[in-house]
Scaffold this active site. Sequence first.
Site, short mmCIF file in Angstrom:
data_model
loop_
_atom_site.label_atom_id
_atom_site.label_comp_id
_atom_site.label_asym_id
_atom_site.label_seq_id
_atom_site.Cartn_x
_atom_site.Cartn_y
_atom_site.Cartn_z
N ASP A 14 0.72 -1.17 0.01
CA ASP A 14 0.08 -0.23 0.08
C ASP A 14 0.89 1.24 0.03
O ASP A 14 1.99 1.39 0.30
CB ASP A 14 -0.88 0.21 1.32
CG ASP A 14 -1.61 1.01 1.05
OD1 ASP A 14 -2.12 1.59 0.32
OD2 ASP A 14 -1.83 1.83 2.57
N SER A 15 0.38 2.45 -0.24
CA SER A 15 0.91 3.67 -0.01
C SER A 15 1.49 4.04 1.27
O SER A 15 2.45 4.75 1.42
CB SER A 15 0.16 4.79 -0.53
OG SER A 15 -0.92 4.98 0.24
N TYR A 46 -1.09 8.14 -2.48
CA TYR A 46 -1.11 7.84 -4.06
C TYR A 46 -2.25 8.41 -4.61
O TYR A 46 -2.40 8.76 -5.72
CB TYR A 46 -1.16 6.37 -4.11
CG TYR A 46 0.15 5.59 -4.05
CD1 TYR A 46 1.44 6.01 -3.74
CD2 TYR A 46 0.12 4.29 -4.39
CE1 TYR A 46 2.52 5.11 -3.46
CE2 TYR A 46 1.24 3.36 -4.53
CZ TYR A 46 2.47 4.17 -4.10
OH TYR A 46 3.43 3.30 -3.53
N GLY A 47 -3.43 8.81 -3.74
CA GLY A 47 -4.53 8.96 -4.22
C GLY A 47 -4.73 10.26 -5.12
O GLY A 47 -5.65 10.67 -5.70
N CYS A 77 -4.18 -1.66 -1.88
CA CYS A 77 -4.51 -0.16 -2.07
C CYS A 77 -5.67 -0.09 -3.40
O CYS A 77 -5.28 -0.62 -4.18
CB CYS A 77 -3.24 0.46 -2.38
SG CYS A 77 -3.30 2.28 -3.13
N THR A 79 -6.42 2.62 -4.98
CA THR A 79 -5.79 3.46 -6.02
C THR A 79 -4.98 2.78 -6.97
O THR A 79 -5.05 2.95 -8.19
CB THR A 79 -5.07 4.71 -5.30
OG1 THR A 79 -5.89 5.05 -4.11
CG2 THR A 79 -5.00 5.88 -6.19
N GLU A 155 -3.01 8.58 8.73
CA GLU A 155 -1.62 8.35 8.87
C GLU A 155 -1.36 8.89 10.14
O GLU A 155 -0.15 8.44 10.73
CB GLU A 155 -0.89 8.95 7.55
CG GLU A 155 -1.06 8.22 6.40
CD GLU A 155 -0.22 7.00 6.05
OE1 GLU A 155 0.83 7.06 6.64
OE2 GLU A 155 -0.64 5.97 5.53
N CYS A 187 -11.04 2.88 0.01
CA CYS A 187 -9.58 3.08 0.15
C CYS A 187 -9.28 2.44 1.51
O CYS A 187 -9.90 2.23 2.46
CB CYS A 187 -9.13 4.49 0.41
SG CYS A 187 -7.75 5.00 0.90
N THR A 188 -8.15 1.79 1.37
CA THR A 188 -7.79 0.76 2.46
C THR A 188 -7.48 1.67 3.80
O THR A 188 -7.26 0.80 4.69
CB THR A 188 -6.60 -0.09 2.19
OG1 THR A 188 -5.53 0.60 1.55
CG2 THR A 188 -7.08 -1.37 1.10
N HIS A 189 -7.34 3.03 3.70
CA HIS A 189 -7.02 3.69 4.71
C HIS A 189 -8.20 3.76 5.84
O HIS A 189 -8.16 3.92 6.76
CB HIS A 189 -6.32 5.13 4.42
CG HIS A 189 -5.04 5.13 4.23
ND1 HIS A 189 -4.47 4.60 2.94
CD2 HIS A 189 -3.97 5.59 5.26
CE1 HIS A 189 -3.23 4.75 3.04
NE2 HIS A 189 -2.93 5.42 4.20
N1 DGL Z 1 -4.91 3.14 0.89
C1 DGL Z 1 -4.88 3.82 -0.39
C2 DGL Z 1 -6.22 3.28 -1.22
O1 DGL Z 1 -6.76 2.09 -0.84
C3 DGL Z 1 -4.27 4.99 -0.80
C4 DGL Z 1 -4.37 5.92 0.03
C5 DGL Z 1 -3.48 7.17 -0.70
O2 DGL Z 1 -2.39 6.78 -0.69
O3 DGL Z 1 -4.14 7.98 -1.12
O4 DGL Z 1 -6.46 3.99 -1.97
#
Ligand code: DGL
Length: 263
Positions: A14-15, A46-47, A77, A79, A155, A187-189
Amino acid sequence: MATDSDERPIGVFDSGVGGLTVFREISRLLPGQPLIYLGDSARVPYGTKSAATIIRYSLEAAQHLAERDVKMMVVACNTATAAALPTLQARLSIPVVGVIEPGARAAVATTSGKIGVIATEGTVKSQAYSRAIHALRPDVEVIESAAPLFVPLAEEGWANTHVAREVAEIYLSPLIDAGIDTLVLGCTHYPILRGTIEKVVGDRVRIVDSAETTAALVKSLIGKSPTGTPEHHFLVTDAEDRFRRIAGAFLEQEIGKLELISF
Ligand code: DGL
């Protein structure tokens, strides 16, 4: 596909810390399976980046994990899945699993007709969720909406603060007003903020987190996993102390084997 006796680790990337939500579900379902987690902390988020940049970053992360002899790659992730999954599947000689198709399946199984998807700008722009959901059920209405501030809140370890609550109210009110019955955390966050999100949407909206369905897919693909107590391995591209603190709090365990890497 890997054989039953394959002791090699599974690579998960993931990012940043978001993919730990997927890591946690895989290690719950496959407790003996060693995992190598890569958080590209030097380049998170990354988003907000272009698809071309996300493909480049994803290839570098996947290539690094492939060199460590992983038997399967989980793109934890959304994204990166939206932008790079076909490229990764074409380039790597091991199975590569993304999180969007499993999330879409879970949403379709749950909805009575109107699905909201919150995700990064990159994922929303790709419309990957609308496509995946409509491929399964063309009659369902899908409303996709970007919620980029959830990433730094996760984060920072600010998931349960009043700031997160206010941000959630701003992002989620239009979806609630539109009458969604299911909300995909695309989004996994975002599952890190699940408690806060649940308080805002209430009981009327069912929440889908693709971590569980992704872990179930991983389990079905690898067959019998190794037994024993695995030592997981964590890799970050920057700020390892910060990762140790935030990941340790989220997983409720000491982050033992942690390595700083660069591509
Ligand atoms: N956790 C990531 C996702 O699922 C990306 C979050 C990011 O880096 O913007 O999209």
